[in-house]
Structure formats: C-alpha cells, structure tokens
Design a protein around this motif. Structure first.
Motif, PDB file in Angstrom:
ATOM      1  N   MET A   1       0.838  -1.184   0.000  1.00 29.88           N
ATOM      2  CA  MET A   1       0.000   0.000   0.000  1.00 29.88           C
ATOM      3  C   MET A   1       0.874   1.235   0.000  1.00 29.88           C
ATOM      4  O   MET A   1       1.867   1.292   0.684  1.00 29.88           O
ATOM      5  CB  MET A   1      -0.888  -0.002   1.246  1.00 29.88           C
TER       6      MET A   1
ATOM      7  N   LEU B   1      -0.658   1.934   9.465  1.00 30.01           N
ATOM      8  CA  LEU B   1      -1.045   1.647   8.085  1.00 30.01           C
ATOM      9  C   LEU B   1      -0.678   2.810   7.171  1.00 30.01           C
ATOM     10  O   LEU B   1      -0.135   2.613   6.084  1.00 30.01           O
ATOM     11  CB  LEU B   1      -2.544   1.369   8.018  1.00 30.01           C
TER      12      LEU B   1
ATOM     13  N   GLU C   1      -7.122  -3.691   3.666  1.00 27.38           N
ATOM     14  CA  GLU C   1      -6.126  -2.992   4.474  1.00 27.38           C
ATOM     15  C   GLU C   1      -6.713  -2.566   5.820  1.00 27.38           C
ATOM     16  O   GLU C   1      -6.061  -2.674   6.854  1.00 27.38           O
ATOM     17  CB  GLU C   1      -5.590  -1.768   3.725  1.00 27.38           C
TER      18      GLU C   1
ATOM     19  N   ARG D   1       4.174  -4.127   6.262  1.00 25.44           N
ATOM     20  CA  ARG D   1       3.674  -4.731   5.014  1.00 25.44           C
ATOM     21  C   ARG D   1       4.322  -6.049   4.766  1.00 25.44           C
ATOM     22  O   ARG D   1       5.325  -6.398   5.239  1.00 25.44           O
ATOM     23  CB  ARG D   1       3.915  -3.798   3.842  1.00 25.44           C
TER      24      ARG D   1
END
Length: 169
Positions: free
Chosen positions: A1, A163, A19, A169
């Motif tokens: 992301m 995030l 996510e 990740r």
C-alpha cells in the motif's frame, strides 16, 4: 500500500477494505470506512474510523475481538496484525508469574463476559495490564461493552497510523 493518504484514497474499495481489516477486524467497520473515502486528512480518517467503531453492532464488535489474542499470549500467525499485536503487548514479556496471573485473569474475564479481554496495551507494563483486567472484572455488562469499544477505538487509531506510515507490510 502506498504510505500516503492519497494512495489509500485511490485504492479500489475491496483493497482498501482489506487494508482496514488489519486495523479493526470487523467487515462492517472496513466497509464503512472505505465507503467514506476520500479523506482530506489523516485526522478525518481517524475520526471516520472512530465513528465506524461506535456504530458497530455488538456482533460486529465480537467479530473484531475474535482477531485479538489474549493479553500475555503470543499472537498466532506471521502477518501484519500478529506483528502489531506482539509489539503492542511488549509489556507482558518476561516474568512467568505475571504471565500466569494474566492467563488466570483472561480466563476469569472470558467466563464473566464471554469474550476476550481487550485493552490498548501499547506503552503499558504487564502489571498495569493485569491491574486493569482485574478492575474491569467488577464492571457490569453494559459498562464493560463501552470500555471494550473505547479500547477498540484506541487500538484502531494506532493501527491506522501504522497503516498510513506503511509499517508491517
């Protein structure tokens, strides 16, 4: 992301929802927050997340709780959520006596309320987590549900920050 809010806003809805599940494992939460995009600022995203948690039905909250390990236990798996949970519970490492007391407290809590004890553990020592657990055993069901929601909001906000920074990740 993409580690930016702009990248999050551009993602296809299904990817954004996936996510968001790392932040709060309720499908209703993820759908609500993804549907409110685009966000002009990270704080607007955090506010939308808080609103979404407050609007969850109790079964949706239980869905989110099911993804959280017991305080003092190692999370299962090796994904992002497990790594974040392990980091958040750093204060429970070490002392075997404390781990045993937390395990007993977790059992008592689950027998009393029927779901996992949830607390935003970041920055708290194992002794502080145990004291909070024991104090919350005196709550009535309605009060405890409110505390659980507040703790879920705190955890969700922390994880949203991670995030947006692209951690884990």
């Amino acid at each position: 992301m993409s580690n930016s809010l702009a990248g999050f806003n551009r993602r296809p809805r299904a990817e954004a929802e996936a996510e968001l599940l790392a932040c709060c494992a309720s499908r209703a939460f993820a759908a609500a927050v993804a549907a409110r995009r685009p966000y002009a600022a990270r704080e607007r995203l955090a506010e939308a997340a808080e609103t979404a948690v407050r609007e969850l039905t109790w079964p949706d909250v239980l869905e989110a709780l099911a993804a959280h390990p017991r305080i003092g236990e190692r999370p299962s798996g090796d994904g992002r959520e497990s790594r974040w949970s392990s980091e958040e519970q750093a204060g429970t490492r070490g002392n075997a006596e404390l781990r045993a007391a937390l395990a007993a407290g977790n059992r008592a809590y689950e027998e009393r309320f029927g779901y996992v004890y949830l607390v935003c553990a970041t920055g708290l020592s194992g002794a502080e987590l145990l004291a909070r657990l024991r104090a919350r055993l005196d709550n009535d069901e309605e009060t405890e549900r409110g505390v659980v929601r507040d703790e879920l909001i705190k955890i969700t906000r922390l994880r949203l920050g991670k995030l947006m920074e692209g951690e884990g990740r």
